[in-house]
Design a protein around this motif. Structure first.
Motif, short mmCIF file in Angstrom:
data_model
loop_
_atom_site.label_atom_id
_atom_site.label_comp_id
_atom_site.label_asym_id
_atom_site.label_seq_id
_atom_site.Cartn_x
_atom_site.Cartn_y
_atom_site.Cartn_z
N GLN A 44 0.81 -1.22 0.00
CA GLN A 44 0.00 0.00 0.00
C GLN A 44 0.85 1.27 0.00
O GLN A 44 0.30 2.35 -0.18
CB GLN A 44 -0.90 0.03 1.23
N LYS A 45 2.15 1.14 0.20
CA LYS A 45 3.00 2.33 0.26
C LYS A 45 2.92 3.11 -1.04
O LYS A 45 3.03 2.55 -2.12
CB LYS A 45 4.45 1.95 0.55
N GLY A 46 2.70 4.40 -0.89
CA GLY A 46 2.62 5.27 -2.06
C GLY A 46 1.26 5.31 -2.71
O GLY A 46 1.01 6.12 -3.60
N ALA A 47 0.33 4.44 -2.28
CA ALA A 47 -1.01 4.43 -2.85
C ALA A 47 -1.86 5.49 -2.16
O ALA A 47 -1.79 5.68 -0.95
CB ALA A 47 -1.66 3.05 -2.68
N GLU A 54 -10.32 1.60 -4.10
CA GLU A 54 -10.64 0.88 -5.35
C GLU A 54 -10.13 -0.56 -5.31
O GLU A 54 -10.83 -1.48 -5.74
CB GLU A 54 -10.07 1.61 -6.57
N ARG A 55 -8.94 -0.75 -4.78
CA ARG A 55 -8.39 -2.11 -4.69
C ARG A 55 -9.21 -2.94 -3.70
O ARG A 55 -9.48 -4.13 -3.94
CB ARG A 55 -6.93 -2.05 -4.27
N GLU A 56 -9.59 -2.34 -2.58
CA GLU A 56 -10.43 -3.05 -1.61
C GLU A 56 -11.80 -3.36 -2.20
O GLU A 56 -12.37 -4.43 -1.94
CB GLU A 56 -10.59 -2.23 -0.32
N ALA A 57 -12.33 -2.45 -3.00
CA ALA A 57 -13.64 -2.66 -3.63
C ALA A 57 -13.64 -3.91 -4.49
O ALA A 57 -14.60 -4.69 -4.48
CB ALA A 57 -14.03 -1.44 -4.46
N LEU A 58 -12.57 -4.13 -5.25
CA LEU A 58 -12.49 -5.33 -6.08
C LEU A 58 -12.58 -6.59 -5.24
O LEU A 58 -13.26 -7.56 -5.60
CB LEU A 58 -11.19 -5.32 -6.90
N LEU A 59 -11.89 -6.57 -4.10
CA LEU A 59 -11.91 -7.73 -3.20
C LEU A 59 -13.29 -7.92 -2.56
O LEU A 59 -13.77 -9.05 -2.44
CB LEU A 59 -10.84 -7.58 -2.12
N LEU A 60 -13.91 -6.82 -2.14
CA LEU A 60 -15.24 -6.90 -1.53
C LEU A 60 -16.28 -7.42 -2.52
O LEU A 60 -17.06 -8.32 -2.21
CB LEU A 60 -15.68 -5.52 -1.02
N LEU A 61 -16.30 -6.81 -3.70
CA LEU A 61 -17.34 -7.15 -4.67
C LEU A 61 -17.24 -8.59 -5.15
O LEU A 61 -18.24 -9.20 -5.50
CB LEU A 61 -17.30 -6.16 -5.84
N LYS A 62 -16.03 -9.17 -5.14
CA LYS A 62 -15.85 -10.59 -5.50
C LYS A 62 -16.55 -11.51 -4.51
O LYS A 62 -16.91 -12.63 -4.84
CB LYS A 62 -14.36 -10.96 -5.50
N ARG A 63 -16.70 -11.05 -3.27
CA ARG A 63 -17.27 -11.89 -2.21
C ARG A 63 -18.79 -11.81 -2.13
O ARG A 63 -19.40 -12.49 -1.32
CB ARG A 63 -16.70 -11.48 -0.84
N LEU A 64 -19.39 -10.96 -2.95
CA LEU A 64 -20.83 -10.76 -2.91
C LEU A 64 -21.51 -11.51 -4.05
O LEU A 64 -20.95 -11.65 -5.13
CB LEU A 64 -21.16 -9.27 -2.99
N PHE A 108 -10.17 3.82 5.01
CA PHE A 108 -10.55 4.96 4.19
C PHE A 108 -11.99 4.91 3.71
O PHE A 108 -12.43 5.77 2.96
CB PHE A 108 -9.61 5.10 2.99
N GLY A 109 -12.73 3.87 4.10
CA GLY A 109 -14.13 3.77 3.70
C GLY A 109 -14.30 2.98 2.41
O GLY A 109 -13.52 2.07 2.12
N PHE A 110 -15.32 3.36 1.63
CA PHE A 110 -15.72 2.59 0.45
C PHE A 110 -15.51 3.37 -0.84
O PHE A 110 -15.67 4.58 -0.89
CB PHE A 110 -17.21 2.23 0.53
N ALA A 111 -15.22 2.63 -1.90
CA ALA A 111 -15.14 3.19 -3.25
C ALA A 111 -16.55 3.38 -3.79
O ALA A 111 -17.51 2.72 -3.33
CB ALA A 111 -14.35 2.25 -4.15
N PRO A 112 -16.73 4.25 -4.78
CA PRO A 112 -18.05 4.46 -5.38
C PRO A 112 -18.71 3.16 -5.88
O PRO A 112 -19.93 3.02 -5.78
CB PRO A 112 -17.76 5.42 -6.54
N SER A 113 -17.93 2.22 -6.37
CA SER A 113 -18.51 0.96 -6.88
C SER A 113 -19.17 0.15 -5.76
O SER A 113 -20.16 -0.55 -6.00
CB SER A 113 -17.45 0.12 -7.58
N VAL A 114 -18.66 0.25 -4.55
CA VAL A 114 -19.27 -0.47 -3.42
C VAL A 114 -20.57 0.23 -3.03
O VAL A 114 -21.59 -0.42 -2.77
CB VAL A 114 -18.29 -0.57 -2.23
N TYR A 115 -20.55 1.56 -3.00
CA TYR A 115 -21.79 2.29 -2.72
C TYR A 115 -22.86 1.94 -3.75
O TYR A 115 -24.03 1.78 -3.42
CB TYR A 115 -21.55 3.81 -2.73
N ALA A 116 -22.47 1.82 -5.00
CA ALA A 116 -23.43 1.51 -6.07
C ALA A 116 -24.04 0.12 -5.90
O ALA A 116 -25.20 -0.10 -6.26
CB ALA A 116 -22.75 1.62 -7.43
#
Length: 157
Positions: A44-47, A54-64, A108-116
């Protein structure tokens, strides 16, 4: 109904994990509850916070799954009293939902794709809490909601 709590990164404080474990065990008497931990991102350094979300969103959305009812625990969500949350939970159970998934994001919370993808947002408080502490607060409130629905003596008014 199956209830899942989906979280980013493990709980690294033993006292929090011990409390979470207590309420997860208690919840097993009321519902099919699982707590699913998505491992923390590496490198995560430098991100930026947006890149991390956005990276967390990809992982979350895969699990749904498509039939999941997704509820984000979010500071901008609807606040409930404990009784109000129990009524919300009862309404979800009455609606025939098979899988109710509560999601706690990373620092940092959620990306827009997770809110959607979400159906609802719930806030535990107007205060800001550490995302690991929210896990304990939430499982306790979920347990409390079931005791309220069963008219058990845990909740006092």
């Amino acid at each position: 109904m199956n209830i899942k709590l989906l979280v980013i990164s493990k709980t690294d404080q033993p006292y929090l994990q011990q409390g979470i474990d207590i309420y997860v065990k208690r919840l097993s008497h009321y519902t099919n509850f699982t707590l699913e931990v998505i491992p923390a991102l590496k490198d995560q350094k430098g991100a930026s916070p947006d890149e991390i979300k956005e990276r967390e969103a990809l992982l979350l959305l895969k699990r749904l799954e498509g039939n999941d009812r997704i509820v984000l625990l979010d500071e901008h969500g609807k606040e409930h009293t404990s009784v109000g949350f129990s009524q919300y939970l009862q309404k979800q159970m009455n609606s025939g939902i098979r899988n109710l998934v509560f999601v706690i994001g990373g620092a940092f919370g959620f990306a827009p794709s997770v809110y959607a993808a979400a159906h609802d947002k719930i806030s535990l408080s107007q205060m800001t809490f550490n995302h690991q502490m929210v896990r304990l607060f939430f499982v306790e409130q979920l347990y409390r909601a079931f005791t309220i629905l069963r008219h058990e003596p845990y909740h006092n008014e």
